[in-house]
Scaffold this motif. Structure first.
Motif, PDB file in Angstrom:
ATOM      1  N   LYS A  80       0.924  -0.984   0.002  1.00  0.00           N
ATOM      2  CA  LYS A  80      -0.257   0.549   0.407  1.00  0.00           C
ATOM      3  C   LYS A  80       1.103   1.325  -0.070  1.00  0.00           C
ATOM      4  CE  LYS A  80      -3.546  -2.142   2.746  1.00  0.00           C
ATOM      5  NZ  LYS A  80      -3.445  -2.788   4.552  1.00  0.00           N
ATOM      6  N   ILE A  81       1.891   0.716  -0.347  1.00  0.00           N
ATOM      7  CA  ILE A  81       2.956   1.882   0.141  1.00  0.00           C
ATOM      8  C   ILE A  81       4.050   2.238  -1.358  1.00  0.00           C
ATOM      9  CG2 ILE A  81       4.605   3.465   1.154  1.00  0.00           C
ATOM     10  CD1 ILE A  81       3.604   2.324   3.848  1.00  0.00           C
ATOM     11  N   GLY A  82       4.490   3.146  -2.218  1.00  0.00           N
ATOM     12  CA  GLY A  82       5.259   3.055  -2.963  1.00  0.00           C
ATOM     13  C   GLY A  82       6.560   3.896  -2.407  1.00  0.00           C
ATOM     14  N   PHE A  83       7.882   3.241  -2.214  1.00  0.00           N
ATOM     15  CA  PHE A  83       9.076   3.943  -2.573  1.00  0.00           C
ATOM     16  C   PHE A  83       9.568   4.677  -3.226  1.00  0.00           C
ATOM     17  CE2 PHE A  83       7.777   0.539  -0.448  1.00  0.00           C
ATOM     18  CZ  PHE A  83       7.580   1.028   1.367  1.00  0.00           C
ATOM     19  N   VAL A  84      10.542   5.584  -2.994  1.00  0.00           N
ATOM     20  CA  VAL A  84      11.681   6.672  -4.018  1.00  0.00           C
ATOM     21  C   VAL A  84      12.816   7.071  -3.115  1.00  0.00           C
ATOM     22  CG1 VAL A  84      11.230   8.170  -6.261  1.00  0.00           C
ATOM     23  CG2 VAL A  84       9.098   7.429  -5.497  1.00  0.00           C
ATOM     24  N   GLU A 142      15.857  10.045 -15.831  1.00  0.00           N
ATOM     25  CA  GLU A 142      15.120   9.004 -16.699  1.00  0.00           C
ATOM     26  C   GLU A 142      14.815   7.607 -15.966  1.00  0.00           C
ATOM     27  OE1 GLU A 142      15.505   8.939 -21.463  1.00  0.00           O
ATOM     28  OE2 GLU A 142      16.892   8.520 -19.821  1.00  0.00           O
ATOM     29  N   ARG A 143      16.201   7.459 -15.169  1.00  0.00           N
ATOM     30  CA  ARG A 143      15.745   6.095 -13.693  1.00  0.00           C
ATOM     31  C   ARG A 143      15.127   6.167 -12.892  1.00  0.00           C
ATOM     32  NH1 ARG A 143      22.774   5.198 -12.726  1.00  0.00           N
ATOM     33  NH2 ARG A 143      22.804   6.214 -14.712  1.00  0.00           N
ATOM     34  N   GLN A 144      15.297   7.830 -12.098  1.00  0.00           N
ATOM     35  CA  GLN A 144      14.270   7.931 -10.921  1.00  0.00           C
ATOM     36  C   GLN A 144      12.768   7.912 -11.694  1.00  0.00           C
ATOM     37  OE1 GLN A 144      14.564   7.630  -8.273  1.00  0.00           O
ATOM     38  NE2 GLN A 144      15.184   9.225  -7.374  1.00  0.00           N
ATOM     39  N   ARG A 145      12.079   8.452 -13.025  1.00  0.00           N
ATOM     40  CA  ARG A 145      10.819   7.808 -13.346  1.00  0.00           C
ATOM     41  C   ARG A 145      11.049   6.748 -13.300  1.00  0.00           C
ATOM     42  NH1 ARG A 145       8.806  12.155 -16.702  1.00  0.00           N
ATOM     43  NH2 ARG A 145       9.589  13.380 -16.648  1.00  0.00           N
ATOM     44  N   ALA A 146      11.953   6.147 -13.759  1.00  0.00           N
ATOM     45  CA  ALA A 146      11.482   4.566 -13.801  1.00  0.00           C
ATOM     46  C   ALA A 146      11.240   3.907 -12.170  1.00  0.00           C
ATOM     47  CB  ALA A 146      12.957   3.999 -14.332  1.00  0.00           C
ATOM     48  N   ALA A 147      11.871   4.731 -11.221  1.00  0.00           N
ATOM     49  CA  ALA A 147      11.880   4.169 -10.041  1.00  0.00           C
ATOM     50  C   ALA A 147      10.149   4.275 -10.132  1.00  0.00           C
ATOM     51  CB  ALA A 147      12.490   4.676  -8.707  1.00  0.00           C
ATOM     52  N   MET A 148      10.106   5.580  -9.969  1.00  0.00           N
ATOM     53  CA  MET A 148       8.595   6.622  -9.724  1.00  0.00           C
ATOM     54  C   MET A 148       7.630   5.549 -10.447  1.00  0.00           C
ATOM     55  SD  MET A 148       7.855   9.771  -8.719  1.00  0.00           S
ATOM     56  CE  MET A 148       6.666   9.805  -8.953  1.00  0.00           C
ATOM     57  N   ALA A 149       8.015   5.055 -11.780  1.00  0.00           N
ATOM     58  CA  ALA A 149       6.441   3.584 -12.145  1.00  0.00           C
ATOM     59  C   ALA A 149       6.463   2.153 -11.482  1.00  0.00           C
ATOM     60  CB  ALA A 149       7.489   3.848 -13.759  1.00  0.00           C
ATOM     61  N   ARG A 150       7.697   2.833 -11.212  1.00  0.00           N
ATOM     62  CA  ARG A 150       7.434   0.804  -9.970  1.00  0.00           C
ATOM     63  C   ARG A 150       7.009   1.220  -9.036  1.00  0.00           C
ATOM     64  NH1 ARG A 150      12.840  -1.009  -7.899  1.00  0.00           N
ATOM     65  NH2 ARG A 150      12.712   0.871  -5.915  1.00  0.00           N
TER      66      ARG A 150
END
Lengths: 226, 295
Positions: A80-84, A142-150
């Motif tokens: 229930k928690i996303g992480f970046v 872009e890497r952080q965007r990928a992490a955001m997507a995850r």
């Protein structure tokens, strides 16, 4: 949604990371957590996803007392928690698509649903055209965007970001913050630990300031400085 | 089913990604299991040889007077009922004299002697060297017994060798087994430790502990299994060659030729590889999972 009640965290060797923190964060809020290095921001986030337990006091997340949560229940909280994170934490041998899909695979998502959700979230963060590239082939933004997507792929009610713009230039940082704001507009509660003065000042969201583990300021629509 | 496929494919991908380490682990496991297997085979063969020699140990029960055929039958039954007796054969004094004449090459011996000086005897064979003393003690207590003749020294020597094999072999085998377990266990642990970042991310995105454990357990089982299969093959092949050399150079040494025994031994080595791989994978990932939970 998230409630800290008289929370103190003391690490081994007597290092006090948080002192008597009481704070409530409502559903749908956007909160900046600021303060110098070592002020307790990361500890605050780690308590929310139950990486650690408070030494004293209690932490409630979505009605659950995390101190009393059993080990086997923790994975279900984290879904229930996303992480970046500042260092992205992407798996270097998986491409963008696989890194995002990984978050769904580990919770046993059906393959068809997985594909649809990953494609949708990659579209949302603007990485559809880069999905077959490995992390080292991407720029920092872009890497952080990928992490955001995850983090966003399973539509978490809470999104935690620990220095998400720390390794990015202004443009890339702005792009990540836009994604965080967009997630917040969709109803996700967002907590961002940051040192980025410009972004905090430009958004005018709730600001919680920590210093030496103590809560020294909590402004509804605050700036980086008083 | 989907999950099982996922676990196996993740395990195989993981092994391939860390192929140098995987290969080194397989070689280590193979060598350790092979050495253990060689030890087991040598031990089994030495034991086999000692047992073969034990079977040739003979006890001669010399009888008093002139027993009737009924007495002989009764004694025969009593001998067979003793613990450890494998077989018994009655040799009458007449048969004894004929045998002696044949051995000496003097067929006229029967005519030369006025009376037959030989007694009636039983030739008794035991199952194990350790049974000799007890059987001899029992025979000596019988009223029909005039004398009990046996290779006391040979029996004692064989008994000492057997004891050494049981205790010495047991200790040496245990040391080797524990070393093998530790080496394989640590090898699998190193493979898992190299993946701690992956485990950390799996935990963050909400994977349950069992979901994290499974691919690593499969990896352990694959490493242990491949090492075990290689050891199994190498043991079977090298045993065949060793037997060929031994049979031509030292034909008097008894060796195990029964393939069922060999396959059992090698199968045990393979099973050991699988089990240790399983245990290594499980415990290594368990330690990594436990680290954060401890804080």
């Amino acid at each position: 949604m998230i409630s800290f009640s008289a929370v103190t965290k003391v690490y081994p060797h007597g290092i006090v990371a948080l002192r008597d923190i009481t704070v409530n964060i409502e559903k749908g809020e956007f909160v900046f957590l600021i303060g110098p290095t070592g002020s307790g921001k990361t500890t605050f986030l780690r308590l929310i996803y139950r990486e650690i337990k408070p030494t004293r006091g209690s932490v409630y997340v979505m009605g659950e007392n995390l101190a009393k949560m059993k080990e086997k229940e923790i994975p279900y909280l984290r879904r229930k928690i996303g992480f970046v994170f500042q260092d992205f934490k992407l798996l270097p041998y998986k491409n963008v698509y696989e890194n995002v899909a990984f978050a769904l695979e580990v919770i046993g998502c059906d393959p068809d649903e997985k594909e649809a959700r990953v494609e949708e979230v990659l579209e949302r963060v603007g990485l559809s055209h880069r999905k077959h590239l490995l992390p080292y082939q991407l720029s920092g933004g872009e890497r952080q965007r990928a992490a955001m997507a995850r983090a966003l792929v399973y539509d978490p009610p809470i999104l935690l970001a620990d220095e998400p713009t720390g390794n990015l230039d202004f443009e890339a940082a702005r792009g990540i913050i836009d994604l965080l704001v967009e997630a917040n507009l969709r109803g996700t509660t967002v907590i961002v630990a940051t040192h980025n003065r410009d972004i905090v000042n430009s958004l005018r969201k709730r600001v919680i300031v920590l210093r030496d583990g103590a809560l020294v300021r909590d402004d509804k629509e605050g700036g980086y400085d008083v | 089913m989907y999950k099982l496929k996922y676990f196996i494919s993740e395990a195989l991908k993981g092994l391939w990604r860390h192929r140098v380490m995987s290969l080194l682990s397989i070689i280590t496991i193979f060598l350790v299991l092979f050495i253990l297997g060689v030890f087991l085979m040598i031990g089994a063969n030495v034991r086999f040889a000692v047992e073969s020699l034990s079977e040739s140990l003979e006890i001669r029960l010399v009888l008093k007077g002139n027993p009737t055929p009924q007495d002989v039958q009764r004694l025969y039954n009593s001998i067979l009922s003793l613990n450890g007796v494998k077989e018994a054969r009655f040799i009458s004094r007449g048969e004894g004299l004929r045998n002696l004449a044949k051995e000496l090459g003097r067929e006229d011996l029967l005519g030369l002697l006025k009376t037959n000086p030989l007694p009636d005897v039983f030739e008794i064979r035991v199952k194990r060297a350790s049974d000799v003393e007890a059987v001899v003690r029992s025979l000596k207590g019988w009223s029909e017994t005039q004398e009990v003749i046996y290779g006391k020294e040979a029996a004692q020597k064989l008994l000492a060798i057997q004891r050494f094999l049981i205790y010495g072999g047991g200790i040496l085998g245990s040391i080797l087994l524990v070393s093998a377990l530790l080496v394989i266990f640590n090898t699998v642990r190193l493979v898992v430790y190299a993946r701690r970042e992956e485990i950390e991310i799996m935990k963050l995105v909400g994977a349950t502990h069992w979901f994290i454990r499974f691919p690593f357990i499969f990896e352990g089982v694959i490493l242990g299994g491949v090492g075990g299969v290689l050891a199994f093959g190498a043991l079977i092949l090298s045993y065949g060659e060793a037997v060929k050399v031994l049979s031509s150079q030292f034909p008097f040494i008894p060796v195990i030729l029964e393939t069922a025994v060999l396959y059992k031994l090698c199968g045990a080595v393979l099973l050991l590889g699988l089990l240790i791989g399983f245990g290594g994978g499980l415990f290594a990932v368990q330690r990594l999972l436990g680290k954060v939970a401890m804080e």
